[in-house]
Scaffold this active site. Structure first.
Site, mmCIF file in Angstrom:
data_model
loop_
_atom_site.group_PDB
_atom_site.id
_atom_site.type_symbol
_atom_site.label_atom_id
_atom_site.label_comp_id
_atom_site.label_asym_id
_atom_site.label_seq_id
_atom_site.Cartn_x
_atom_site.Cartn_y
_atom_site.Cartn_z
ATOM 1 C CE LYS A 55 43.028 35.496 41.370
ATOM 2 N NZ LYS A 55 43.217 35.926 39.972
ATOM 3 C CD GLN A 99 42.367 34.485 36.385
ATOM 4 O OE1 GLN A 99 41.910 34.945 37.420
ATOM 5 N NE2 GLN A 99 43.627 34.102 36.277
ATOM 6 C CG ASP A 122 44.378 41.712 39.549
ATOM 7 O OD1 ASP A 122 45.006 41.390 40.577
ATOM 8 O OD2 ASP A 122 44.419 41.058 38.493
#
Length: 281
Positions: A55, A99, A122
């Protein structure tokens, strides 16, 4: 009847998104705004380390500033929440990504909920999910957004079609079901415990595989001419669909890798750029 299967090329879709983003990032920099994404990694999971690095590299290629905050394995929920709150208050940060997974002592849902919705690029907060379901969310979860983008790029219409989603996670199965429903598909949401799953899949015009089990969906379950979008990624570059057998019957299918995955990362970048653009309007 022989079906001519078309491969849904996620890499090509992702590249088109990223080329557009380079222009938008350059425009923001002229206004002295550089889009910024901060990724928080808790612990030392090797797969998570790889994802975070990928990413970060993708951000750099389009001009987005990428920063990683690496917290130790024994981090408490309180410490993680405090870290997120500091980022919420930092005006130079436009997107925050925690994450998954986090160590077991951390309340992951509480941490997700701490992320400010305008920085939830996200799509992990319950508020973001609710807005997505109601049809006005800015940042749907990135994998569902990627699936819808691939369909858009290949002019695959959801309206009037029967979509079967196999998977019910809060950041994939549930939100993609809502997005399809908002596009006037008839949606059946299944999962690993659905009785006679094969019979449901056989009715599908569109199959979304999001169950996280290698080759869980068998090729002979797929209806002739169905569209298959495989969001699974398992060890050995294997998706959730039995690819070769499904490809013989489907009209469109995503490969694994090179299908949904690259577009998922591209959508994360796009959401970060949108978040930055909103600060200058």
């Amino acid at each position: 009847m022989t079906i001519e299967t078309k491969i849904l090329d996620g890499k090509a879709v992702a590249n088109r998104i990223k080329e557009d983003l380079k222009t938008r990032v350059a425009s923001l920099k002229e206004k002295e705004v550089t889009p910024s994404l901060v990724t928080i990694l808790v612990g030392d999971d090797p797969s998570s380390e790889t994802y975070v690095r990928m990413k970060g590299n993708a951000c750099e290629r389009v001009g987005i500033t990428s920063k990683k905050i690496h917290l130790p394995e024994d981090t408490t929920t309180e410490t993680l929440v405090q870290t997120i709150e500091e980022l919420n208050n930092d005006t130079s940060v436009h997107g925050i990504l925690l994450q998954h997974p986090v160590p077991s002592q951390v309340d992951e849902r509480l941490a997700f909920e701490t992320i400010a919705i305008e920085k939830d690029v996200d799509g992990v907060t319950s508020a973001g999910y609710g807005q997505t379901a109601l049809g006005f969310g800015t940042f749907p979860s990135c994998t569902p957004a990627a699936i819808m983008k691939i369909m858009e790029e290949y002019d695959i219409q959801a309206e009037g079609k029967h979509a079967v989603v196999v998977g019910r996670s809060p950041i994939l199965g549930k939100p993609v079901s809502a997005l399809l429903l908002n596009q006037n598909a008839t949606v059946t949401t299944c999962h690993s415990r659905t009785a006679d799953l094969a019979s449901h899949v056989r009715q599908a015009d569109i199959v979304i595989a999001a169950v996280g089990k290698p080759e869980f969906i068998k090729g002979d379950w797929v209806k002739e001419g169905a569209v298959v979008l495989d969001a699974g990624y398992n060890k050995g570059n294997i998706g959730d669909v039995e690819y070769e057998a499904a490809a013989r019957k489907s009209s469109y299918i995503t490969p694994v890798p090179g299908g949904v995955g690259p577009v998922t990362i591209a959508m994360l970048l796009k959401h970060t750029v949108i978040a930055a653009e909103k600060t200058v309007r």
